[in-house]
Design an enzyme around this catalytic site. Structure first.
Site, PDB file in Angstrom:
ATOM      1  N   CYS A  99      39.158 -36.302  -2.270  1.00 55.17           N
ATOM      2  CA  CYS A  99      37.732 -36.025  -2.367  1.00 55.17           C
ATOM      3  C   CYS A  99      36.963 -37.321  -2.537  1.00 55.17           C
ATOM      4  O   CYS A  99      36.050 -37.429  -3.360  1.00 55.17           O
ATOM      5  CB  CYS A  99      37.426 -35.035  -3.497  1.00 55.17           C
ATOM      6  SG  CYS A  99      37.898 -33.351  -3.105  1.00 55.17           S
ATOM      7  N   GLY A 124      36.658 -30.218   4.885  1.00 54.34           N
ATOM      8  CA  GLY A 124      36.656 -31.380   4.001  1.00 54.34           C
ATOM      9  C   GLY A 124      36.927 -30.972   2.569  1.00 54.34           C
ATOM     10  O   GLY A 124      37.508 -29.912   2.299  1.00 54.34           O
ATOM     11  N   CYS A 125      36.526 -31.803   1.637  1.00 56.25           N
ATOM     12  CA  CYS A 125      36.728 -31.514   0.218  1.00 56.25           C
ATOM     13  C   CYS A 125      36.138 -30.154  -0.142  1.00 56.25           C
ATOM     14  O   CYS A 125      34.982 -29.872   0.164  1.00 56.25           O
ATOM     15  CB  CYS A 125      36.076 -32.610  -0.631  1.00 56.25           C
ATOM     16  SG  CYS A 125      36.212 -32.327  -2.404  1.00 56.25           S
ATOM     17  N   PHE A 126      36.930 -29.314  -0.786  1.00 53.45           N
ATOM     18  CA  PHE A 126      36.468 -27.951  -1.039  1.00 53.45           C
ATOM     19  C   PHE A 126      35.352 -27.849  -2.071  1.00 53.45           C
ATOM     20  O   PHE A 126      34.688 -26.827  -2.162  1.00 53.45           O
ATOM     21  CB  PHE A 126      37.620 -27.009  -1.409  1.00 53.45           C
ATOM     22  CG  PHE A 126      38.673 -27.540  -2.364  1.00 53.45           C
ATOM     23  CD1 PHE A 126      38.384 -28.458  -3.349  1.00 53.45           C
ATOM     24  CD2 PHE A 126      39.986 -27.088  -2.259  1.00 53.45           C
ATOM     25  CE1 PHE A 126      39.358 -28.921  -4.229  1.00 53.45           C
ATOM     26  CE2 PHE A 126      40.976 -27.532  -3.128  1.00 53.45           C
ATOM     27  CZ  PHE A 126      40.660 -28.457  -4.113  1.00 53.45           C
TER      28      PHE A 126
END
Length: 231
Positions: free
Chosen positions: A20, A53-55
């Site tokens: 992240c 992408g980053c959750f």
């Protein structure tokens, strides 16, 4: 108040370049047309899995959408045995950081969720990365749970590519759903619980503002939270 201790936040800050990513400003939203093909009949409650992408940011966006009953951060695309943060972060598991969205199709359709996903939640033209985050675990993907979801997703991607609303072709992969595994508790509701965390400030809070500006009718001020629902 954050669910993290000072030590936990320090640890997360230390690995921010690895998972992240670093603090690089989010991209602007892209205003795109509605899907011309959407679901025609849907159950009272439906689930859909999105990877972009980053959750943290994807979860945060969907938690602010009217009609969404829950949005849970987790992993999809790989096996249950490798569905943990440290292992997925190696990029070797087949998993993508994902968000499972449970929604009321009478309030928001799958097609409308796709429109928000492609417009404000992530950049669907970036292959195996999103912003500062690199690796197949950050790929753009849709894990469809029915033939109708597949039809809507593939039709919409084709529609957007033909309309050339993005400067590059969409690389989002449409795959069959083969399981979703919720992420660790400390990842849930991360955006809401940590609004001053640098990654959130630079990468994800702009997505919430874009949602509010581009989709005002779909936006709700109070997010539906995972941890609150679980008590």
């Amino acid at each position: 108040m954050s669910v993290f201790s000072t030590g936990r936040l320090a640890a997360l800050a230390a690995i921010s370049l690895f998972a992240c990513g670093s603090a690089i400003a989010a991209e602007d939203a892209v205003v795109i047309p509605k899907p011309t093909v959407d679901e025609t009949a849907a159950p009272a409650t439906e689930k859909a899995v999105f990877a972009g992408g980053c959750f943290w940011g994807v979860q945060g966006v969907f938690q602010h959408v009217k009609g969404v009953k829950s949005a849970v951060s987790g992993y999809s695309g790989g096996d249950k045995a490798t569905a943990d943060y440290e292992t997925v972060s190696t990029g070797s598991t087949g998993h993508a950081e994902s968000v499972e969205v449970t929604f009321d199709p009478k309030q928001v359709s799958y097609g409308q969720l796709l429109q928000i996903f492609f417009s404000v939640a992530h950049n669907p033209t970036q292959l195996n990365f999103q912003g500062p985050d690199r690796g197949t675990q950050y790929r753009s993907a849709l894990f469809v749970e029915s033939p109708e979801q597949r039809k809507v997703a593939e039709s919409y991607i084709s529609q957007l590519n033909q309309a050339k609303v993005f400067p590059h072709l969409i690389v989002t992969k449409v795959s069959e759903f083969n399981g979703f595994y919720p992420a660790e508790r400390y990842h849930q509701d991360f955006l809401t619980l940590n609004p001053t965390y640098p990654y959130i400030v630079y990468n994800d809070l702009p997505k919430i503002e874009n949602l509010k500006q581009v989709f005002p009718a779909a936006y709700r001020e109070d997010p539906v939270l995972v941890l609150k629902a679980k008590g």
